[in-house]
Design a protein around this motif. Structure first.
Motif, PDB file in Angstrom:
ATOM      1  N   THR A   1       0.836  -1.201   0.000  1.00  0.00           N
ATOM      2  CA  THR A   1       0.000   0.000   0.000  1.00  0.00           C
ATOM      3  C   THR A   1       0.870   1.250   0.000  1.00  0.00           C
TER       4      THR A   1
ATOM      5  N   ILE B   1      -7.600   3.761  -1.794  1.00  0.00           N
ATOM      6  CA  ILE B   1      -6.367   3.059  -1.443  1.00  0.00           C
ATOM      7  C   ILE B   1      -5.563   2.847  -2.716  1.00  0.00           C
TER       8      ILE B   1
ATOM      9  N   TRP C   1      -2.032   1.181  -4.239  1.00  0.00           N
ATOM     10  CA  TRP C   1      -0.992   0.219  -3.893  1.00  0.00           C
ATOM     11  C   TRP C   1      -0.269  -0.239  -5.154  1.00  0.00           C
TER      12      TRP C   1
ATOM     13  N   TRP D   1      -1.791  -0.436   8.454  1.00  0.00           N
ATOM     14  CA  TRP D   1      -0.778  -0.109   7.450  1.00  0.00           C
ATOM     15  C   TRP D   1       0.462   0.504   8.100  1.00  0.00           C
TER      16      TRP D   1
END
Length: 218
Positions: A152, A175, A177, A209
């Motif tokens: 990520t 998100i 990644w 994370w």
């Protein structure tokens, strides 16, 4: 002598009393069997055998009544068994969110709103947050995407909308990644609690994370 006296007393007992006693015995036996039948019903193969036996017994009783007119009891019991065999289908035990979370080694499961990304789009998803990965699931526990936590690059939360017009009733969790953040997943929340749901999901994922980020010593 006592046995003969008992048999004589039973012989003098009215038929209605004997019928009630027999009915109570059958009722109590059925009550004791209910938990076992429920457990058996969760096993489709074993339950199929039970249905076949019940259907065969019901057909035999109905055939017996049709051939010899043996009495209404045979017909009633036969019809009941045949109906049971036809209608009482197996009910396999369904997985719950907690069961899936344990299988995936999840820390928590959060509401994911409406998902788009990784070539998939689906409304009303769940995000299974595990130490090593994020798994996006439908209500039927179908996996739509898997995001490695270590890969990520960015997690962002904010208002979203259509045609460039942002609205406080629509919030998005994004998100990024992969190499250079090329892969993107978007989770949109709508309604009065959109901001709350987006922030809860974002903060939960960010906390996991950050634990995966390398510690740089100076």
């Amino acid at each position: 002598m006592p046995d003969e006296t008992r048999q004589s007393a039973l012989a003098r007992e009215p038929a209605s009393a004997r019928a009630r006693r027999l009915a109570l015995a059958v009722l109590f036996s059925a009550i004791l069997l209910i938990p076992r039948l429920r457990r058996l019903r969760r096993r489709p193969k074993a339950w199929l055998v039970v249905r076949i036996i019940a259907g065969a017994a019901g057909a035999a009783l109905i055939w017996r009544f049709a051939r010899s007119n043996h009495g209404p009891a045979s017909l009633i019991v036969g019809v009941f068994l045949a109906a049971f065999a036809a209608l009482a289908r197996a009910r396999p035990e369904k997985k719950t969110v907690d069961d899936v979370a344990r299988e995936l080694g999840a820390l928590v499961v959060v509401n994911g709103g409406d998902f788009s990304g990784a070539g998939n789009a689906h409304r009303g998803v769940s995000i299974v947050v595990a130490p090593e990965r994020l798994v996006v699931l439908t209500h039927a526990f179908e996996k739509l995407a898997e995001i490695p936590v270590a890969a990520t690059r960015q997690i962002s939360t904010g208002p979203a909308g259509a045609n460039g017009h942002r609205s406080n009733d629509v919030w998005e969790l994004r998100i990024d990644w992969g190499s250079g953040g090329r892969e993107t997943a978007s989770f949109r929340f709508r309604g009065t609690f959109a901001e709350h749901l987006a922030r809860v999901a974002g903060q939960t994922i960010t906390s996991v994370w950050k634990k995966r980020l390398p510690v740089i010593r100076t």
